[in-house]
Scaffold this motif. Structure first.
Motif, PDB file in Angstrom:
ATOM      1  N   VAL A   1       0.926  -1.042  -0.031  1.00 37.05           N
ATOM      2  CA  VAL A   1       0.029  -0.012  -0.156  1.00 37.05           C
ATOM      3  C   VAL A   1       0.592   1.189  -0.152  1.00 37.05           C
ATOM      4  N   VAL A   2       1.917   1.087   0.924  1.00 35.62           N
ATOM      5  CA  VAL A   2       2.919   2.681   0.728  1.00 35.62           C
ATOM      6  C   VAL A   2       3.494   2.612  -0.479  1.00 35.62           C
ATOM      7  N   ASN A   3       3.896   1.799  -1.258  1.00 37.45           N
ATOM      8  CA  ASN A   3       4.532   1.922  -2.628  1.00 37.45           C
ATOM      9  C   ASN A   3       3.331   2.330  -3.627  1.00 37.45           C
ATOM     10  N   TYR A   4       2.225   2.068  -3.492  1.00 40.64           N
ATOM     11  CA  TYR A   4       1.277   2.454  -4.536  1.00 40.64           C
ATOM     12  C   TYR A   4       0.740   3.715  -3.988  1.00 40.64           C
ATOM     13  N   TRP A   5       0.841   4.177  -2.595  1.00 40.73           N
ATOM     14  CA  TRP A   5       0.503   5.460  -2.255  1.00 40.73           C
ATOM     15  C   TRP A   5       1.632   6.533  -2.760  1.00 40.73           C
ATOM     16  N   ARG A   6       2.661   6.157  -2.750  1.00 43.53           N
ATOM     17  CA  ARG A   6       4.002   7.049  -3.306  1.00 43.53           C
ATOM     18  C   ARG A   6       4.043   7.165  -4.580  1.00 43.53           C
ATOM     19  N   THR A   7       3.806   6.282  -5.551  1.00 46.71           N
ATOM     20  CA  THR A   7       3.964   6.138  -6.880  1.00 46.71           C
ATOM     21  C   THR A   7       2.777   6.143  -7.873  1.00 46.71           C
ATOM     22  N   GLY A   8       1.595   5.879  -7.254  1.00 45.47           N
ATOM     23  CA  GLY A   8       0.543   5.406  -8.192  1.00 45.47           C
ATOM     24  C   GLY A   8      -0.948   6.305  -7.903  1.00 45.47           C
ATOM     25  N   TYR A   9      -1.033   6.570  -6.559  1.00 43.49           N
ATOM     26  CA  TYR A   9      -2.275   7.302  -6.049  1.00 43.49           C
ATOM     27  C   TYR A   9      -2.328   8.926  -6.377  1.00 43.49           C
ATOM     28  N   ASP A  10      -3.624   9.063  -6.892  1.00 44.57           N
ATOM     29  CA  ASP A  10      -3.964  10.378  -7.381  1.00 44.57           C
ATOM     30  C   ASP A  10      -4.701  11.136  -6.640  1.00 44.57           C
ATOM     31  N   TRP A  11      -4.127  12.170  -5.586  1.00 52.68           N
ATOM     32  CA  TRP A  11      -4.807  12.924  -4.747  1.00 52.68           C
ATOM     33  C   TRP A  11      -5.687  13.979  -5.461  1.00 52.68           C
ATOM     34  N   ARG A  12      -5.279  14.373  -6.608  1.00 53.90           N
ATOM     35  CA  ARG A  12      -6.068  15.563  -7.270  1.00 53.90           C
ATOM     36  C   ARG A  12      -7.368  15.282  -7.840  1.00 53.90           C
ATOM     37  N   SER A  13      -7.545  13.829  -8.105  1.00 50.96           N
ATOM     38  CA  SER A  13      -8.884  13.304  -8.544  1.00 50.96           C
ATOM     39  C   SER A  13      -9.690  13.285  -7.537  1.00 50.96           C
ATOM     40  N   PHE A  14      -9.295  12.900  -6.270  1.00 46.99           N
ATOM     41  CA  PHE A  14     -10.103  13.320  -5.129  1.00 46.99           C
ATOM     42  C   PHE A  14     -10.754  14.582  -5.038  1.00 46.99           C
ATOM     43  N   GLU A  15      -9.707  15.540  -4.959  1.00 46.86           N
ATOM     44  CA  GLU A  15      -9.923  17.100  -4.723  1.00 46.86           C
ATOM     45  C   GLU A  15     -11.036  17.466  -5.816  1.00 46.86           C
ATOM     46  N   GLU A  16     -10.941  17.212  -7.119  1.00 46.81           N
ATOM     47  CA  GLU A  16     -11.888  17.252  -8.088  1.00 46.81           C
ATOM     48  C   GLU A  16     -13.245  16.788  -7.850  1.00 46.81           C
ATOM     49  N   ARG A  17     -13.468  15.747  -7.312  1.00 41.03           N
ATOM     50  CA  ARG A  17     -14.723  14.905  -7.105  1.00 41.03           C
ATOM     51  C   ARG A  17     -15.336  16.035  -5.851  1.00 41.03           C
ATOM     52  N   LEU A  18     -14.509  16.418  -4.690  1.00 43.05           N
ATOM     53  CA  LEU A  18     -15.069  17.064  -3.695  1.00 43.05           C
ATOM     54  C   LEU A  18     -15.581  18.309  -4.435  1.00 43.05           C
ATOM     55  N   ASP A  19     -14.836  18.981  -5.144  1.00 44.19           N
ATOM     56  CA  ASP A  19     -15.331  20.308  -6.010  1.00 44.19           C
ATOM     57  C   ASP A  19     -16.398  20.219  -6.547  1.00 44.19           C
ATOM     58  N   ARG A  20     -16.692  18.951  -7.275  1.00 44.58           N
ATOM     59  CA  ARG A  20     -17.838  18.750  -8.092  1.00 44.58           C
ATOM     60  C   ARG A  20     -19.201  18.638  -7.286  1.00 44.58           C
ATOM     61  N   ILE A  21     -18.872  17.918  -6.138  1.00 40.15           N
ATOM     62  CA  ILE A  21     -20.225  18.137  -5.463  1.00 40.15           C
ATOM     63  C   ILE A  21     -20.459  19.136  -4.837  1.00 40.15           C
ATOM     64  N   GLY A  22     -19.496  20.075  -4.372  1.00 39.19           N
ATOM     65  CA  GLY A  22     -19.856  21.298  -3.652  1.00 39.19           C
ATOM     66  C   GLY A  22     -19.337  21.531  -2.273  1.00 39.19           C
ATOM     67  N   GLN A  23     -18.331  22.249  -2.055  1.00 40.42           N
ATOM     68  CA  GLN A  23     -17.783  22.514  -0.640  1.00 40.42           C
ATOM     69  C   GLN A  23     -17.941  23.728  -0.341  1.00 40.42           C
ATOM     70  N   PHE A  24     -18.230  23.784   1.073  1.00 37.83           N
ATOM     71  CA  PHE A  24     -18.502  24.978   1.639  1.00 37.83           C
ATOM     72  C   PHE A  24     -17.855  25.022   3.067  1.00 37.83           C
ATOM     73  N   ARG A  25     -17.944  26.120   3.798  1.00 33.95           N
ATOM     74  CA  ARG A  25     -17.694  26.403   5.159  1.00 33.95           C
ATOM     75  C   ARG A  25     -18.328  27.267   6.059  1.00 33.95           C
ATOM     76  N   THR A  26     -18.324  27.155   7.184  1.00 31.25           N
ATOM     77  CA  THR A  26     -19.234  28.258   7.858  1.00 31.25           C
ATOM     78  C   THR A  26     -18.553  28.209   9.476  1.00 31.25           C
ATOM     79  N   THR A  27     -18.946  29.051  10.251  1.00 31.37           N
ATOM     80  CA  THR A  27     -18.479  29.155  11.617  1.00 31.37           C
ATOM     81  C   THR A  27     -19.437  28.870  12.295  1.00 31.37           C
ATOM     82  N   ILE A  28     -19.640  27.954  13.506  1.00 29.71           N
ATOM     83  CA  ILE A  28     -20.426  27.579  14.392  1.00 29.71           C
ATOM     84  C   ILE A  28     -19.816  27.729  15.748  1.00 29.71           C
ATOM     85  N   ASP A  29     -20.182  28.506  16.906  1.00 31.62           N
ATOM     86  CA  ASP A  29     -19.699  28.609  18.024  1.00 31.62           C
ATOM     87  C   ASP A  29     -18.197  28.787  18.150  1.00 31.62           C
TER      88      ASP A  29
END
Length: 386
Positions: free
Chosen positions: A56-84
């Motif tokens: 798993v470590v070898n794949y995480w280092r050489t094959g895993y694509d974090w950018r595709s996860f970021e893009e999927r979050l953005d497609r759904i729609g991300q927001f922030r708000t402050t509570i307490d």
């Protein structure tokens, strides 16, 4: 969604330097020797086997694509708000359907919003015309992901539930459905019990019964469930005791070492999923690494562990849920509650399922069943309130 001064759009974007640093740390990792148990049924008996971790470590280092996860979050729609005074990050996927109902989905540990991003679109806009549709809201728990890390004590499940009511109100959802498992199921229970004026009903894979109930009258299967749950808490819950008593101590390793963080979380994906040898029999390696990398890049190993310090064994024994509830007990989950026991807390169970497959992470293990069950269960909840 019309944005207000209280709610701001958000984009997640790790720097190239942060990703390079992660890969460098993975390449320089100092690993222990292999476990001393033999290969076979007990090869996970001392924790994550060395050979599995190295792969798993070898794949995480050489094959895993974090950018595709970021893009999927953005497609759904991300927001922030402050509570307490605390910044809360959330995903918000509005449905195109005019008859959609707001649905709040709360994750647990060692999960994150990554548990639900593969099912959000189908829940919002189901291809079947007869299926219910939802405006899906998926917040990151305090101290998890892109939510802020609390700097004082007090952010336990009761306060989180109250914050979720405030969050939904800011989105224009005065009344809503709620779903959760693990800590999310605990928080969903508190929401329904404390705020019935706002919570239409709930779906949960967690149904903690009040303490002290008798096994008299339970079926053989239900009695086995209670024995398995008791065995889990007695023999397999060291992680929970550690995080409930010394989250800061384990936190140093989780925030400093990506391999340490991976092993700590992968161990739970393996032990708690409905698999025989490896969590990757049902859950994709990329999905597990989406979750682990989110913890790593946000430095939330310690802050997420503190939910145990704040709330371990804290569910009010007298709390009762009077709104309609749909409950699903997956066969390989770590806590399974017999229906007669669950009914002592959840007073209006309108939908009960115990499927043949699935563990603690059903949205990742059996996503098609998970979506169908959620639609069916929440449909029954809506019918009971109409």
């Amino acid at each position: 969604m019309p944005l207000t001064s209280d709610v701001q759009a958000f984009e997640s974007h790790a720097t190239d330097a942060e990703l390079d640093d992660l890969r460098a740390r993975l390449a320089a990792a100092r690993l222990p020797e292999a476990e001393t148990v033999a290969h076979g049924p007990d090869r996970w008996g001392q924790g994550v086997p060395l050979a599995d971790l190295v792969e798993v470590v070898n794949y995480w280092r050489t094959g895993y694509d974090w950018r595709s996860f970021e893009e999927r979050l953005d497609r759904i729609g991300q927001f922030r708000t402050t509570i307490d005074g605390l910044g809360i990050h959330f995903l918000h996927r509005r449905s195109a359907r005019a008859d959609a109902t707001p649905l709040l989905m709360t994750h647990g540990w060692p999960g994150s919003i990554a548990e639900f991003i593969d099912v959000a679109d189908e829940l919002a806009d189901p291809p079947e015309a007869g299926a219910p549709a939802f405006h899906v809201v998926i917040p990151s728990l305090p101290g998890f992901g892109y939510s802020d890390k609390p700097t004082t004590t007090g952010w336990g499940t009761e306060k989180i539930a109250a914050a979720w009511v405030e969050l939904m109100g800011r989105l224009g959802y005065d009344r809503f459905l709620a779903h959760g498992g693990d800590w999310g199921g605990n928080i969903t229970t508190v929401l329904a019990g404390r705020f019935p004026a706002h919570v239409i009903g709930v779906h949960s894979t967690f149904a903690e019964a009040p303490p002290g109930l008798s096994t008299d009258g339970l079926t053989a299967t239900e009695r086995q469930w209670t024995e398995e749950t008791h065995h889990f808490w007695r023999h397999r819950a060291a992680y929970a005791k550690q995080q409930a008593t010394r989250p800061q101590t384990i936190g140093y390793a989780l925030v400093d070492s990506p391999v340490g963080l991976l092993a700590w979380i992968l161990d739970k994906f393996a032990e708690w999923s409905d698999t025989e040898d490896s969590p990757f029999e049902t859950i994709s390696l990329d999905r597990v690494l989406d979750d682990v990398t989110l913890y790593w890049l946000t430095g939330t190993g310690a802050s997420a562990a503190r939910i145990y310090y704040e709330s371990h064994n804290s569910l009010d024994p007298d709390l009762r849920v009077e709104v309609p509830a749909a409950i699903t007990m997956y066969p390989r989950d770590i806590e399974k509650t017999p229906r007669p026991w669950a009914q002592e807390r959840y007073r209006r169970i309108v939908h009960w399922r115990s499927p043949d497959a699935g563990g603690h992470f059903p949205s990742l293990e059996v996503p098609e069943y998970f979506v169908h069950d959620l639609q069916e269960g929440l449909g029954a909840v809506l019918s009971a309130t109409s």
